[in-house]
Motif scaffolding. Sequence first.
Motif, PDB file in Angstrom:
ATOM      1  N   SER A  49       0.850  -1.204   0.000  1.00  3.55           N
ATOM      2  CA  SER A  49       0.000   0.000   0.000  1.00  3.55           C
ATOM      3  C   SER A  49       0.878   1.243   0.000  1.00  3.55           C
ATOM      4  CB  SER A  49      -0.916   0.014   1.230  1.00  3.55           C
ATOM      5  OG  SER A  49      -0.203   0.461   2.366  1.00  3.55           O
ATOM      6  N   ASN A  86      -6.603   6.204  -4.903  1.00  4.09           N
ATOM      7  CA  ASN A  86      -5.865   5.153  -4.205  1.00  4.09           C
ATOM      8  C   ASN A  86      -6.541   4.928  -2.855  1.00  4.09           C
ATOM      9  OD1 ASN A  86      -3.469   4.849  -1.878  1.00  4.09           O
ATOM     10  ND2 ASN A  86      -3.383   3.392  -3.558  1.00  4.09           N
ATOM     11  N   ASN A  87      -6.996   3.713  -2.625  1.00  2.00           N
ATOM     12  CA  ASN A  87      -7.559   3.350  -1.335  1.00  2.00           C
ATOM     13  C   ASN A  87      -6.450   2.717  -0.506  1.00  2.00           C
ATOM     14  OD1 ASN A  87     -10.153   4.163  -2.166  1.00  2.00           O
ATOM     15  ND2 ASN A  87     -10.539   2.180  -3.111  1.00  2.00           N
ATOM     16  N   CYS A  88      -6.200   3.274   0.665  1.00  2.00           N
ATOM     17  CA  CYS A  88      -5.102   2.772   1.509  1.00  2.00           C
ATOM     18  C   CYS A  88      -5.637   2.255   2.837  1.00  2.00           C
ATOM     19  CB  CYS A  88      -4.073   3.888   1.738  1.00  2.00           C
ATOM     20  SG  CYS A  88      -2.664   3.336   2.717  1.00  2.00           S
ATOM     21  N   GLN A  94      -9.368  -0.209   1.116  1.00  3.63           N
ATOM     22  CA  GLN A  94      -8.524  -1.090   0.295  1.00  3.63           C
ATOM     23  C   GLN A  94      -8.930  -2.548   0.510  1.00  3.63           C
ATOM     24  OE1 GLN A  94      -4.313  -0.595   1.030  1.00  3.63           O
ATOM     25  NE2 GLN A  94      -3.732  -1.877  -0.723  1.00  3.63           N
ATOM     26  N   THR A  95      -9.133  -3.264  -0.609  1.00  5.79           N
ATOM     27  CA  THR A  95      -9.503  -4.684  -0.510  1.00  5.79           C
ATOM     28  C   THR A  95      -8.441  -5.598  -1.108  1.00  5.79           C
ATOM     29  OG1 THR A  95     -10.769  -4.580  -2.573  1.00  5.79           O
ATOM     30  CG2 THR A  95     -11.988  -4.194  -0.539  1.00  5.79           C
ATOM     31  N   PHE A  97      -4.384  -5.974  -1.440  1.00  3.95           N
ATOM     32  CA  PHE A  97      -3.202  -5.379  -0.809  1.00  3.95           C
ATOM     33  C   PHE A  97      -1.952  -5.505  -1.682  1.00  3.95           C
ATOM     34  CE2 PHE A  97      -6.356  -5.258   2.375  1.00  3.95           C
ATOM     35  CZ  PHE A  97      -6.063  -4.107   3.092  1.00  3.95           C
ATOM     36  N   ILE A  99      -0.507  -2.373  -4.104  1.00  7.92           N
ATOM     37  CA  ILE A  99      -0.860  -0.979  -4.369  1.00  7.92           C
ATOM     38  C   ILE A  99      -1.379  -0.801  -5.794  1.00  7.92           C
ATOM     39  CG2 ILE A  99       1.470  -0.227  -5.067  1.00  7.92           C
ATOM     40  CD1 ILE A  99       0.939   2.380  -3.468  1.00  7.92           C
ATOM     41  N   HIS A 100      -2.476  -0.048  -5.908  1.00  6.19           N
ATOM     42  CA  HIS A 100      -3.077   0.181  -7.230  1.00  6.19           C
ATOM     43  C   HIS A 100      -3.767   1.531  -7.228  1.00  6.19           C
ATOM     44  CE1 HIS A 100      -5.929  -1.991  -4.657  1.00  6.19           C
ATOM     45  NE2 HIS A 100      -6.871  -1.228  -5.221  1.00  6.19           N
TER      46      HIS A 100
END
Length: 114
Positions: A49, A86-88, A94-95, A97, A99-100
């Motif tokens: 992440s 970006n969901n962290c 974040q689902t 893990f 990083i995207h």
Amino acid sequence: MKDCIFCKIANKEIPSNIVYEDDKVIAFKDLNPQAPIHILVIPKEHIESLNQIDERNANLISDVMLVIRKLAKDLEIEEKGYRVVNNCGEYGGQTVFHIHFHLLGGRKFSWPPG
Ligand code: 5GP
Ligand code: ZN
């Protein structure tokens, strides 16, 4: 990274709809699109992440951003605009893990997010 779904996509161990690839970055369509254009852009290297970004690997984030910039141009959404997300971590939603960055376009988005 074993058992990481996005590493498997990057290694072509599981299929995805790839829209861009180079030696460091890969971009593919989200399985569950939230907009007419919904692409996930990731470094091929497994990084969990944003919490794992430091001076040594921050260059991969700029590589990802340059790909997002190119895709926005190629997909002709740069003029009207688009959203990069970006969901962290848990509270960030974040689902997966690895990083995207989500590139979302083709419709108007509201603010604030839910
Ligand atoms: P997050 O919630 O972690 O920010 O986003 C994960 C995203 O990955 C979600 O939008 C979800 O639809 C997408 N996703 C999960 N598994 C797969 C998969 O196997 N293939 C593709 N193309 N997208 C996936
Ligand atoms: Zn991974």
